[in-house]
Design a protein around this motif. Sequence first.
Motif, short mmCIF file in Angstrom:
data_model
loop_
_atom_site.label_atom_id
_atom_site.label_comp_id
_atom_site.label_asym_id
_atom_site.label_seq_id
_atom_site.Cartn_x
_atom_site.Cartn_y
_atom_site.Cartn_z
N PRO A 1 13.58 14.72 -10.96
CA PRO A 1 14.29 13.86 -10.00
C PRO A 1 13.47 13.51 -8.76
O PRO A 1 13.57 12.40 -8.24
CB PRO A 1 15.55 14.65 -9.64
N ILE A 2 12.65 14.45 -8.29
CA ILE A 2 11.82 14.16 -7.12
C ILE A 2 10.80 13.08 -7.46
O ILE A 2 10.59 12.13 -6.69
CB ILE A 2 11.11 15.44 -6.61
N GLY A 3 10.16 13.19 -8.61
CA GLY A 3 9.20 12.18 -9.04
C GLY A 3 9.86 10.82 -9.25
O GLY A 3 9.32 9.78 -8.87
N ALA A 4 11.04 10.82 -9.86
CA ALA A 4 11.76 9.56 -10.08
C ALA A 4 12.14 8.91 -8.76
O ALA A 4 12.06 7.68 -8.62
CB ALA A 4 13.01 9.81 -10.92
N PHE A 5 12.55 9.72 -7.79
CA PHE A 5 12.90 9.17 -6.48
C PHE A 5 11.68 8.53 -5.82
O PHE A 5 11.78 7.44 -5.25
CB PHE A 5 13.47 10.26 -5.58
N MET A 6 10.54 9.20 -5.90
CA MET A 6 9.32 8.65 -5.27
C MET A 6 8.88 7.36 -5.95
O MET A 6 8.48 6.40 -5.27
CB MET A 6 8.19 9.69 -5.33
N ILE A 7 8.97 7.30 -7.26
CA ILE A 7 8.61 6.07 -7.98
C ILE A 7 9.57 4.95 -7.60
O ILE A 7 9.14 3.82 -7.35
CB ILE A 7 8.60 6.32 -9.49
N THR A 8 10.86 5.25 -7.52
CA THR A 8 11.85 4.24 -7.13
C THR A 8 11.60 3.76 -5.71
O THR A 8 11.68 2.55 -5.44
CB THR A 8 13.26 4.82 -7.26
N ALA A 9 11.30 4.66 -4.80
CA ALA A 9 11.02 4.28 -3.42
C ALA A 9 9.78 3.39 -3.35
O ALA A 9 9.74 2.43 -2.58
CB ALA A 9 10.83 5.52 -2.55
N GLY A 10 8.78 3.68 -4.16
CA GLY A 10 7.57 2.85 -4.20
C GLY A 10 7.85 1.46 -4.73
O GLY A 10 7.36 0.47 -4.17
N ILE A 11 8.65 1.36 -5.78
CA ILE A 11 9.00 0.05 -6.33
C ILE A 11 9.80 -0.75 -5.32
O ILE A 11 9.55 -1.96 -5.13
CB ILE A 11 9.76 0.22 -7.66
N LEU A 12 10.74 -0.12 -4.64
CA LEU A 12 11.53 -0.82 -3.63
C LEU A 12 10.66 -1.29 -2.47
O LEU A 12 10.87 -2.38 -1.93
CB LEU A 12 12.66 0.07 -3.13
N SER A 13 9.70 -0.47 -2.07
CA SER A 13 8.81 -0.86 -0.99
C SER A 13 7.99 -2.09 -1.37
O SER A 13 7.80 -3.01 -0.56
CB SER A 13 7.89 0.31 -0.64
N SER B 1 0.83 -1.21 0.00
CA SER B 1 0.00 0.00 0.00
C SER B 1 0.86 1.26 0.00
O SER B 1 0.59 2.21 -0.75
CB SER B 1 -0.93 0.01 1.21
N ILE B 2 1.88 1.27 0.83
CA ILE B 2 2.78 2.42 0.88
C ILE B 2 3.51 2.57 -0.45
O ILE B 2 3.67 3.68 -0.96
CB ILE B 2 3.76 2.28 2.06
N GLY B 3 3.95 1.46 -1.02
CA GLY B 3 4.63 1.51 -2.32
C GLY B 3 3.73 2.06 -3.41
O GLY B 3 4.16 2.88 -4.22
N ALA B 4 2.49 1.63 -3.44
CA ALA B 4 1.55 2.13 -4.44
C ALA B 4 1.29 3.62 -4.25
O ALA B 4 1.20 4.38 -5.23
CB ALA B 4 0.24 1.35 -4.37
N PHE B 5 1.22 4.06 -3.00
CA PHE B 5 1.03 5.48 -2.71
C PHE B 5 2.23 6.29 -3.19
O PHE B 5 2.08 7.35 -3.81
CB PHE B 5 0.82 5.67 -1.20
N PHE B 6 3.45 5.80 -2.93
CA PHE B 6 4.66 6.50 -3.39
C PHE B 6 4.71 6.57 -4.91
O PHE B 6 5.09 7.59 -5.48
CB PHE B 6 5.91 5.80 -2.86
N ILE B 7 4.34 5.49 -5.57
CA ILE B 7 4.34 5.49 -7.04
C ILE B 7 3.33 6.51 -7.57
O ILE B 7 3.61 7.25 -8.52
CB ILE B 7 4.06 4.08 -7.58
N LEU B 8 2.16 6.57 -6.95
CA LEU B 8 1.15 7.54 -7.37
C LEU B 8 1.65 8.97 -7.18
O LEU B 8 1.53 9.81 -8.09
CB LEU B 8 -0.15 7.33 -6.58
N ILE B 9 2.23 9.27 -6.04
CA ILE B 9 2.75 10.61 -5.78
C ILE B 9 3.88 10.93 -6.75
O ILE B 9 3.97 12.04 -7.29
CB ILE B 9 3.22 10.75 -4.31
#
Length: 69
Positions: free
Chosen positions: A52-64, A14-22
């Motif tokens: 870069p901020i968006g890419a970081f959030m997507i990467t954090a979501g995928i890792l989660s 759920s957290i990962g999906a939220f990060f990917i959305l953001i």
Amino acid sequence: MENTSVALSVIFVSIGAFFILIGYLVRVKKEMGLIAGFNVENAKDRHGLSRPIGAFMITAGILSIMIAL
């Protein structure tokens, strides 16, 4: 024990999906208001910061999500 591991997996996904959305909203849709502490009026290069901020959030979501699996 198994119930807690399933619950943690659901939470991480759920957290990962939220990060990917953001991340998508910031990187693609340029929703800069989602970045904490970012003042749109004082920004010189809004689009340069959103990538870069968006890419970081997507990467954090995928890792989660990967951690959950």
